[in-house]
Design a protein around this motif. Structure first.
Motif, PDB file in Angstrom:
ATOM      1  N   UNK A  14       0.839  -1.206   0.000  1.00 30.51           N
ATOM      2  CA  UNK A  14       0.000   0.000   0.000  1.00 30.51           C
ATOM      3  C   UNK A  14       0.877   1.261   0.000  1.00 30.51           C
ATOM      4  N   UNK A  15       1.893   1.236   0.828  1.00 31.87           N
ATOM      5  CA  UNK A  15       2.767   2.413   0.914  1.00 31.87           C
ATOM      6  C   UNK A  15       3.515   2.636  -0.396  1.00 31.87           C
ATOM      7  N   UNK A  16       3.873   1.570  -1.064  1.00 31.78           N
ATOM      8  CA  UNK A  16       4.683   1.707  -2.276  1.00 31.78           C
ATOM      9  C   UNK A  16       3.878   2.058  -3.514  1.00 31.78           C
ATOM     10  N   UNK A  17       2.661   1.488  -3.653  1.00 29.53           N
ATOM     11  CA  UNK A  17       1.956   1.726  -4.920  1.00 29.53           C
ATOM     12  C   UNK A  17       0.464   2.002  -4.775  1.00 29.53           C
ATOM     13  N   UNK A  18      -0.049   2.074  -3.569  1.00 27.99           N
ATOM     14  CA  UNK A  18      -1.463   2.438  -3.386  1.00 27.99           C
ATOM     15  C   UNK A  18      -2.428   1.281  -3.511  1.00 27.99           C
ATOM     16  N   UNK A  19      -1.916   0.112  -3.877  1.00 27.82           N
ATOM     17  CA  UNK A  19      -2.789  -1.059  -4.021  1.00 27.82           C
ATOM     18  C   UNK A  19      -3.119  -1.593  -2.626  1.00 27.82           C
ATOM     19  N   UNK A  20      -4.412  -1.686  -2.294  1.00 26.09           N
ATOM     20  CA  UNK A  20      -4.754  -2.122  -0.948  1.00 26.09           C
ATOM     21  C   UNK A  20      -5.301  -3.545  -0.952  1.00 26.09           C
ATOM     22  N   UNK A  21      -4.537  -4.464  -0.370  1.00 20.33           N
ATOM     23  CA  UNK A  21      -4.956  -5.868  -0.343  1.00 20.33           C
ATOM     24  C   UNK A  21      -5.847  -6.119   0.863  1.00 20.33           C
ATOM     25  N   UNK A  22      -6.985  -6.739   0.624  1.00 18.07           N
ATOM     26  CA  UNK A  22      -7.912  -7.069   1.708  1.00 18.07           C
ATOM     27  C   UNK A  22      -7.620  -8.480   2.192  1.00 18.07           C
ATOM     28  N   UNK A  23      -8.170  -8.855   3.371  1.00 17.93           N
ATOM     29  CA  UNK A  23      -7.883 -10.200   3.894  1.00 17.93           C
ATOM     30  C   UNK A  23      -8.187 -11.295   2.864  1.00 17.93           C
ATOM     31  N   UNK A  24      -9.208 -11.072   2.048  1.00 17.53           N
ATOM     32  CA  UNK A  24      -9.568 -12.059   1.018  1.00 17.53           C
ATOM     33  C   UNK A  24      -8.488 -12.237  -0.044  1.00 17.53           C
ATOM     34  N   UNK A  25      -7.536 -11.295  -0.108  1.00 17.93           N
ATOM     35  CA  UNK A  25      -6.465 -11.397  -1.113  1.00 17.93           C
ATOM     36  C   UNK A  25      -5.226 -12.141  -0.595  1.00 17.93           C
ATOM     37  N   UNK A  26      -5.341 -12.696   0.621  1.00 15.75           N
ATOM     38  CA  UNK A  26      -4.150 -13.314   1.221  1.00 15.75           C
ATOM     39  C   UNK A  26      -3.634 -14.487   0.379  1.00 15.75           C
ATOM     40  N   UNK A  27      -4.532 -15.343  -0.106  1.00 15.07           N
ATOM     41  CA  UNK A  27      -4.083 -16.499  -0.895  1.00 15.07           C
ATOM     42  C   UNK A  27      -3.397 -16.051  -2.180  1.00 15.07           C
ATOM     43  N   UNK A  28      -3.980 -15.020  -2.783  1.00 14.81           N
ATOM     44  CA  UNK A  28      -3.396 -14.470  -4.013  1.00 14.81           C
ATOM     45  C   UNK A  28      -1.965 -13.990  -3.742  1.00 14.81           C
ATOM     46  N   UNK A  29      -1.820 -13.198  -2.675  1.00 15.09           N
ATOM     47  CA  UNK A  29      -0.499 -12.671  -2.331  1.00 15.09           C
ATOM     48  C   UNK A  29       0.462 -13.816  -2.012  1.00 15.09           C
ATOM     49  N   UNK A  30      -0.017 -14.740  -1.218  1.00 17.24           N
ATOM     50  CA  UNK A  30       0.826 -15.867  -0.808  1.00 17.24           C
ATOM     51  C   UNK A  30       1.348 -16.633  -2.024  1.00 17.24           C
TER      52      UNK A  30
END
Ligand SMILES: C[S@@+](CC[C@H](N)C(=O)[O-])C[C@H]1O[C@@H](n2cnc3c(N)ncnc32)[C@H](O)[C@@H]1O
Length: 273
Positions: A14-30
């Protein structure tokens, strides 16, 4: 990835590019992080996080690239391009003409693999009178997407369904089973790496396209970006956003307009005090 690690990455991204990941995005990020860790032999998400935050800028850029969704196509949201062709372009051309200028300046912010700016270039090229210049600035955070954009070679089946035979004939040449953008069209565009979270330095812009980019931003970042666009767009210039996005819910300094199913925003007043 633990919840604590997820939060570290979420805040960093979020700090680097403004993209805000929600808890539902955890698997995607992982999944993206684990894949990258395997490629560079890092054992835990935490150590990967440390590697990035200890100043490894190129790895940070790589991670952000892996997280971006680059879905796009030529003439995406056709009614919007109809509005662009029939109303917006004639309007900005008239204004430039009145000012004695023969140039149009358009920014495709979040241009992904290039289909959007090339579509803009084709449509604008057909609309401007002879002797005019069209300058298109096309920027993105994803280096791999920008490489594809610069190459300008597209799979007919993948992103070109909506391209009229007329445009294919005039602006593409065949290379094997693919089509390549003609050099003359490419020259209208400058592709550049740019993170929309940061200042861009552009001004005197007639039209900004920033479509399907802000969906990943939270309210604060969304407003910050719209204010930046408001600043660089000329009075009575235009902003085109994605069909699932809106700026009507706050006093943004833009007025909503639509024709058939095409939508856009017009800058209606100077900067707020
Ligand atoms: C879904 S694509 C949309 C492409 C095109 N505008 C369209 O509508 O077809 C979103 C693009 O926004 C880019 N993007 C996301 N966050 C960004 C940021 N902070 N700075 C610059 N580009 C960003 C992504 O890399 C991606 O290529």
């Amino acid at each position: 990835m633990t919840d604590a690690e997820f939060k570290l990455f979420r805040d960093l991204i979020y700090a680097e590019c403004g993209m805000y990941l929600r808890p539902g995005n955890k698997d995607f990020l992982n999944s993206r992080v684990v894949k990258r860790m395997a490629e560079i032999n890092v054992n835990t998400p935490y150590w990967y996080y440390r590697l990035i935050t200890d100043g490894n800028k190129s790895e940070l850029i790589k991670l952000l690239d892996l997280l971006t969704i680059n879905e796009t196509s030529f003439f995406r949201n056709k009614p919007q391009f109809d509005l662009f062709r029939k109303k917006i372009l004639p309007d900005v051309i008239k204004k430039r003409e009145e000012a004695g200028e023969r140039v149009l300046r358009i920014w495709s912010a979040g241009c992904s693999t290039g289909e959007e700016p090339y579509t803009i270039a084709m449509v604008a090229n057909e609309a401007v009178p002879k002797g005019w210049k069209v300058r298109i600035f096309a920027s993105d955070l994803s280096l791999s997407a920008l490489e594809t954009a610069n190459r300008g070679i597209y799979d007919v089946k993948k992103t070109m369904q909506e391209v009229d035979g007329y445009y294919v004939e005039r602006y593409f040449e065949s290379v094997g089973n693919s089509l390549r953008i003609l050099e003359s069209l490419k020259r209208m565009i400058v592709f550049d790496f740019h993170n929309l979270k940061l200042e861009h330095g552009l001004s005197d812009i007639d039209i900004v396209f920033c479509r399907n980019v802000m969906i990943y931003f939270d309210e604060e970042e969304h407003k910050r970006l719209i204010r930046k666009f408001h600043k660089c767009i000329n009075d009575n210039g235009y902003l085109l956003i994605g069909h699932a996005e809106s700026i009507q819910w706050w006093d943004s300094g833009f007025e909503f307009l639509h024709d058939k199913k095409g939508t856009a925003y017009k800058k209606v007043r100077a900067e707020k005090p």
